[in-house]
Structures are given as structure tokens and as C-alpha cells.
Design a protein around this motif. Sequence first.
Motif, PDB file in Angstrom:
ATOM      1  N   ALA A  67       0.837  -1.202   0.000  1.00 11.64           N
ATOM      2  CA  ALA A  67       0.000   0.000   0.000  1.00 11.64           C
ATOM      3  C   ALA A  67       0.870   1.250   0.000  1.00 11.64           C
ATOM      4  N   LEU A  68       0.383   2.302  -0.657  1.00 10.73           N
ATOM      5  CA  LEU A  68       1.121   3.566  -0.741  1.00 10.73           C
ATOM      6  C   LEU A  68       0.636   4.530   0.337  1.00 10.73           C
ATOM      7  N   LEU A  69       1.590   5.110   1.063  1.00 17.09           N
ATOM      8  CA  LEU A  69       1.289   6.016   2.165  1.00 17.09           C
ATOM      9  C   LEU A  69       2.083   7.299   2.013  1.00 17.09           C
ATOM     10  N   GLY A  70       1.641   8.341   2.720  1.00 21.96           N
ATOM     11  CA  GLY A  70       2.379   9.599   2.741  1.00 21.96           C
ATOM     12  C   GLY A  70       2.318  10.239   4.107  1.00 21.96           C
ATOM     13  N   ILE A  71       3.368  10.929   4.453  1.00 27.54           N
ATOM     14  CA  ILE A  71       3.417  11.722   5.680  1.00 27.54           C
ATOM     15  C   ILE A  71       3.721  13.155   5.248  1.00 27.54           C
ATOM     16  N   TRP A  72       2.916  14.092   5.719  1.00 30.79           N
ATOM     17  CA  TRP A  72       3.082  15.511   5.417  1.00 30.79           C
ATOM     18  C   TRP A  72       3.448  16.225   6.718  1.00 30.79           C
ATOM     19  N   ILE A  73       4.521  17.001   6.698  1.00 28.25           N
ATOM     20  CA  ILE A  73       4.934  17.806   7.845  1.00 28.25           C
ATOM     21  C   ILE A  73       4.999  19.247   7.330  1.00 28.25           C
ATOM     22  N   CYS A  74       4.113  20.107   7.840  1.00 27.52           N
ATOM     23  CA  CYS A  74       3.969  21.445   7.265  1.00 27.52           C
ATOM     24  C   CYS A  74       4.059  22.543   8.319  1.00 27.52           C
ATOM     25  N   ASP A  75       4.633  23.654   7.911  1.00 26.77           N
ATOM     26  CA  ASP A  75       4.689  24.875   8.700  1.00 26.77           C
ATOM     27  C   ASP A  75       4.033  25.957   7.847  1.00 26.77           C
ATOM     28  N   PHE A  76       2.781  26.253   8.135  1.00 27.26           N
ATOM     29  CA  PHE A  76       2.044  27.259   7.381  1.00 27.26           C
ATOM     30  C   PHE A  76       2.265  28.613   8.053  1.00 27.26           C
ATOM     31  N   VAL A  77       3.082  29.459   7.434  1.00 27.87           N
ATOM     32  CA  VAL A  77       3.459  30.721   8.064  1.00 27.87           C
ATOM     33  C   VAL A  77       2.470  31.842   7.805  1.00 27.87           C
ATOM     34  N   GLN A  78       1.688  31.734   6.734  1.00 26.47           N
ATOM     35  CA  GLN A  78       0.611  32.688   6.451  1.00 26.47           C
ATOM     36  C   GLN A  78      -0.610  31.895   6.015  1.00 26.47           C
ATOM     37  N   ALA A  79      -1.679  32.002   6.789  1.00 24.26           N
ATOM     38  CA  ALA A  79      -2.906  31.263   6.476  1.00 24.26           C
ATOM     39  C   ALA A  79      -4.103  32.033   7.012  1.00 24.26           C
ATOM     40  N   SER A  80      -5.254  31.734   6.455  1.00 26.47           N
ATOM     41  CA  SER A  80      -6.470  32.422   6.898  1.00 26.47           C
ATOM     42  C   SER A  80      -6.812  32.110   8.350  1.00 26.47           C
ATOM     43  N   LEU A  81      -6.271  31.031   8.878  1.00 25.83           N
ATOM     44  CA  LEU A  81      -6.471  30.690  10.291  1.00 25.83           C
ATOM     45  C   LEU A  81      -5.208  30.953  11.106  1.00 25.83           C
ATOM     46  N   ASP A  82      -4.383  31.887  10.638  1.00 30.86           N
ATOM     47  CA  ASP A  82      -3.141  32.291  11.299  1.00 30.86           C
ATOM     48  C   ASP A  82      -2.075  31.206  11.151  1.00 30.86           C
ATOM     49  N   PRO A  83      -0.827  31.522  11.468  1.00 33.90           N
ATOM     50  CA  PRO A  83       0.250  30.534  11.329  1.00 33.90           C
ATOM     51  C   PRO A  83      -0.014  29.289  12.180  1.00 33.90           C
ATOM     52  N   HIS A  84       0.336  28.127  11.630  1.00 33.72           N
ATOM     53  CA  HIS A  84       0.161  26.880  12.372  1.00 33.72           C
ATOM     54  C   HIS A  84       0.982  25.770  11.725  1.00 33.72           C
ATOM     55  N   HIS A  85       1.092  24.673  12.455  1.00 32.62           N
ATOM     56  CA  HIS A  85       1.816  23.492  11.978  1.00 32.62           C
ATOM     57  C   HIS A  85       0.818  22.365  11.738  1.00 32.62           C
ATOM     58  N   GLU A  86       1.220  21.441  10.868  1.00 32.08           N
ATOM     59  CA  GLU A  86       0.349  20.295  10.594  1.00 32.08           C
ATOM     60  C   GLU A  86       1.200  19.052  10.365  1.00 32.08           C
ATOM     61  N   LEU A  87       0.701  17.945  10.880  1.00 36.81           N
ATOM     62  CA  LEU A  87       1.266  16.618  10.627  1.00 36.81           C
ATOM     63  C   LEU A  87       0.116  15.758  10.133  1.00 36.81           C
ATOM     64  N   GLN A  88       0.279  15.159   8.958  1.00 31.50           N
ATOM     65  CA  GLN A  88      -0.806  14.371   8.373  1.00 31.50           C
ATOM     66  C   GLN A  88      -0.255  13.035   7.870  1.00 31.50           C
ATOM     67  N   PHE A  89      -1.010  11.972   8.163  1.00 32.22           N
ATOM     68  CA  PHE A  89      -0.725  10.645   7.625  1.00 32.22           C
ATOM     69  C   PHE A  89      -1.809  10.328   6.604  1.00 32.22           C
ATOM     70  N   SER A  90      -1.406   9.986   5.397  1.00 30.95           N
ATOM     71  CA  SER A  90      -2.348   9.763   4.302  1.00 30.95           C
ATOM     72  C   SER A  90      -2.182   8.378   3.700  1.00 30.95           C
ATOM     73  N   ILE A  91      -3.298   7.829   3.257  1.00 38.16           N
ATOM     74  CA  ILE A  91      -3.314   6.571   2.514  1.00 38.16           C
ATOM     75  C   ILE A  91      -3.773   6.925   1.103  1.00 38.16           C
ATOM     76  N   PHE A  92      -3.029   6.482   0.107  1.00 42.32           N
ATOM     77  CA  PHE A  92      -3.437   6.739  -1.271  1.00 42.32           C
ATOM     78  C   PHE A  92      -4.379   5.623  -1.712  1.00 42.32           C
ATOM     79  N   VAL A  93      -5.539   6.032  -2.198  1.00 38.09           N
ATOM     80  CA  VAL A  93      -6.621   5.091  -2.460  1.00 38.09           C
ATOM     81  C   VAL A  93      -7.199   5.305  -3.852  1.00 38.09           C
TER      82      VAL A  93
END
Length: 136
Positions: A67-93
Amino acid sequence: MNPRDHALFRNYPRNGSAILSVGSVPTPYHIYDGYGVFIGGTAALAPVQALLQGEQVQPLTTEAGRALLGIWICDFVQASLDPHHELQFSIFVTHSPSSPPVFAHPVGLLSAILTRPDLQMLCHGLWNNTPQVVAY
């Protein structure tokens, strides 16, 4: 060019709002600037199928049956919900049980993301670091 002037944001302007547990937030959600790292890989098929039990999709697999998977590690420095970080685990389907496998190669997943219209990404785990984004 100011990122907020991009055609995507002109076509989908922040013209709404939603009431959440933390108060009112603008919609739709926009990210204007930031940094991210994507780590693509594979996992044994059976445990991923178990995670998707009850869903109307199947994991996209490699020629080797993984199975194909992805991990996203993000630092959003300008966003409509203010700066924030995100960690996401994804399954490609895919919705198609007969979808052809992805070439088992270090860039096979990236190639599939760019060329396979049947490929979809199912977020299996998502963590953010601000109460406003978590509520969203």
C-alpha cells in the motif's frame, strides 16, 4: 507577486464564515505561504486494508503488492487561520478495485500523484498545533 493575488484565491475568495467551538472563522480555508516536507512510502497491504474497513475505497498498491502512504509535515506561516503546523498521515486510495498498480520505484508515488486521475488521498491522521485549526 503577493500570494493572496493568486487566481486560486480570486476564484475561491474568503467570503464566508463558520461558527466553531473557538468562535467564528473565515471560509474557505486558505494557506498563502509556508513550508512542507512530504515523505512517501509503502506499508504491508493487510493492515492498511484493515484501516480502510467500511470505506468505499481500496488502497492503491505497488507492483509488489504494498500500500502507498504519505506523511506531510507542514509549517504554514501565512494562512487564513493564522500561522500553524500540521502533521498528516495519508493513505493513497482508489475507487476502482481493478486500478493498475503503481510502479515500485522511489519516485513511483510522485509519478502517480501527477498522472493518475483515479488516485485519491485519504487522510488517516491529522494533527495541528492551534486550537482554532484543530476546531476547524
